[in-house]
Design an enzyme around this catalytic site. Structure first.
Site, PDB file in Angstrom:
ATOM      1  N   GLU A  44       0.610  -0.674  -0.248  1.00  0.00           N
ATOM      2  CA  GLU A  44       0.021  -0.063  -0.254  1.00  0.00           C
ATOM      3  C   GLU A  44       1.742   1.185   0.577  1.00  0.00           C
ATOM      4  O   GLU A  44       1.907   1.232   0.214  1.00  0.00           O
ATOM      5  CB  GLU A  44      -0.618   0.061   1.409  1.00  0.00           C
ATOM      6  CG  GLU A  44      -1.883   1.157   1.128  1.00  0.00           C
ATOM      7  CD  GLU A  44      -2.698   1.651   2.501  1.00  0.00           C
ATOM      8  OE1 GLU A  44      -2.268   0.514   3.346  1.00  0.00           O
ATOM      9  OE2 GLU A  44      -3.128   2.601   2.979  1.00  0.00           O
ATOM     10  N   ASP A 105       9.763   5.580  14.918  1.00  0.00           N
ATOM     11  CA  ASP A 105       9.920   7.315  14.760  1.00  0.00           C
ATOM     12  C   ASP A 105      10.396   7.573  16.348  1.00  0.00           C
ATOM     13  O   ASP A 105       9.670   7.714  17.290  1.00  0.00           O
ATOM     14  CB  ASP A 105       8.330   6.989  14.364  1.00  0.00           C
ATOM     15  CG  ASP A 105       8.289   8.370  14.039  1.00  0.00           C
ATOM     16  OD1 ASP A 105       9.206   9.579  14.055  1.00  0.00           O
ATOM     17  OD2 ASP A 105       6.563   9.429  13.953  1.00  0.00           O
ATOM     18  N   ASP A 107      11.158  11.580  17.513  1.00  0.00           N
ATOM     19  CA  ASP A 107      11.170  12.841  17.080  1.00  0.00           C
ATOM     20  C   ASP A 107      11.226  14.127  18.471  1.00  0.00           C
ATOM     21  O   ASP A 107      11.008  13.726  19.122  1.00  0.00           O
ATOM     22  CB  ASP A 107       9.091  13.306  16.732  1.00  0.00           C
ATOM     23  CG  ASP A 107       8.889  13.905  15.837  1.00  0.00           C
ATOM     24  OD1 ASP A 107       8.289  14.326  14.911  1.00  0.00           O
ATOM     25  OD2 ASP A 107       9.010  15.239  16.879  1.00  0.00           O
TER      26      ASP A 107
END
Ligand SMILES: [Zn+2]
Length: 397
Positions: A44, A105, A107
């Site tokens: 996807e 991830d 951040d």
């Protein structure tokens, strides 16, 4: 003079960027993962268009289709999803997820509680040092503790980094497995109202924690000075709140208060007070206090939901961050220490031959693509070898 970046120009710039600069072929090869367990078409992709229209369940079978889709839709944001049992554009919501890279991830907004140089969306080379530590700690753990080798590191485009693990065992890891990895790598716990967020126990520290502290130690004194952790009244009281023993806390407060507001001097004085205190007291409760503080102030703060999720969408390497115009470049973990945020290529300098930074940004883009290429080649080699071993095992039976 370089032109200011203008988000309104993206729709004009992106088609050129996607055709001339985006490494389409490598991108398709990386996403295919040797066409196993399913071909590229079952992966996807999701696009966010100029008017914030969000398209999910897109897919491509080859580079030609990617190029066509880029030209037709001109995505302002490009995200990557999982691999399904069927082509997602046909199966939509009924499709079953079969594989997905193990992703991380990190951040800088999750460091707002400890960083003092910037807050929220802002970022500078000082707070980038937290990313340097995070990258080294996570990369070493993935290799040494889990044996993974197909690891891709990507700048998120603004204030963080992403890590994609493409080893077969990582891609096919189920949800409980992903949760276990995330929990293993997560040492900082508790919300805003919890002062002490790290609690180490046992007679000996786990070797991976010891190794992480050794990595932190390479940067700790520099970061203590750059961030001025303990130089303000507020910074000092934050440190005091982490000390669980009341006597030690009082001694620390009295001594450090009288010292000049140098963060490093205060930290060194604290270590002396702590060592003296441990000589004369039962220290079980605070046996690892120094290590716990170092971890609380410097250890990677992961967004664990991203890692735990099997079908979380994550921003694609080499996509453009719409707010900054920066390219999400791939980098080698051993080079992150010398990476400067200003030297990250931007779409407007890549497209503007007359821009002052054009030559440097083009060179850095080539380096990023070369780093990407190395990861893709290794992944294809590993995957071919794994398939060969698998075939020969099944023939043996
Ligand atoms: Zn900063």
């Amino acid at each position: 003079m370089a032109k200011q970046y203008d988000e309104g120009m993206l729709s004009d710039m992106l088609p050129i960027y996607y055709s001339r600069h985006f490494p389409q072929s490598l991108f398709c090869r990386w996403l295919s993962c040797g066409n196993y367990p399913q071909p590229l078409a079952n992966r996807e992709l999701s696009f966010t268009l100029a008017d914030d229209v969000y398209l999910r369940y897109l897919s491509i079978s080859n580079q030609k289709e990617l190029q066509t889709l880029f030209q037709k839709k001109c995505p302002h944001k490009l995200d990557i999803g999982p691999v399904y049992n069927i082509k997602p554009s046909i199966g939509r919501h009924d499709a079953i997820v079969l594989a997905r890279e193990l992703v991380f991830d990190i951040d800088l907004t999750d460091y707002d509680e400890i960083r003092t140089c910037c807050q929220e969306a802002n970022v500078c080379d000082k707070c980038w040092r937290f990313m340097v530590i995070a990258c080294e700690v996570i990369n070493t753990a993935l290799k040494e503790d889990f044996g993974f080798q197909n690891i891709l590191w990507v700048f998120s485009g603004r204030r963080g980094i992403h890590c994609w693990v493409s080893d077969h065992d990582a891609r096919t890891l189920d949800s409980p497995g992903r949760t276990a990895v995330a929990d293993y790598l997560c040492l900082i716990t508790g919300g805003d109202n919890q002062n002490k967020k790290v609690n180490l126990v046992g007679d000996n520290l786990h070797s991976s924690i010891r190794r992480s502290i050794n990595i932190i130690d390479k940067y700790f004194n520099i970061i203590v000075q750059e961030q001025e952790f303990f130089s303000t009244k507020e910074g000092l009281s934050k440190l005091l709140r982490v000390i669980p023993d009341e006597t030690l806390r009082k001694q620390t407060e009295e001594t450090l208060d009288k010292l000049a507001p140098s963060s490093l001097e205060r930290w060194e004085a604290f270590i002396q007070i702590y060592n003296q205190f441990c000589k004369h007291n039962n220290v079980r409760k605070i046996k690892y206090l120094i290590e716990e503080i170092k971890i609380q102030y410097c250890y990677p703060r992961l967004d664990v939901h991203v890692t735990k999720g099997f079908n979380h969408l994550l921003k694609s390497p080499f996509s453009i961050h719409p707010k900054t115009g920066k390219v999400s470049v791939v980098f080698k973990p051993e080079n992150i220490n010398s990476m400067k945020l200003d030297s990250v290529p931007t779409i407007h300098t890549l497209l503007d031959d007359s821009a002052k930074e054009n030559t440097q940004h083009e060179a850095n883009m080539r380096t990023a693509i070369k780093s990407f290429q190395e990861v893709v080649f290794l992944l294809e080699k590993t995957e071919a070898l794994r398939r060969k071993t698998e075939t020969s095992i099944s023939l043996d039976f």
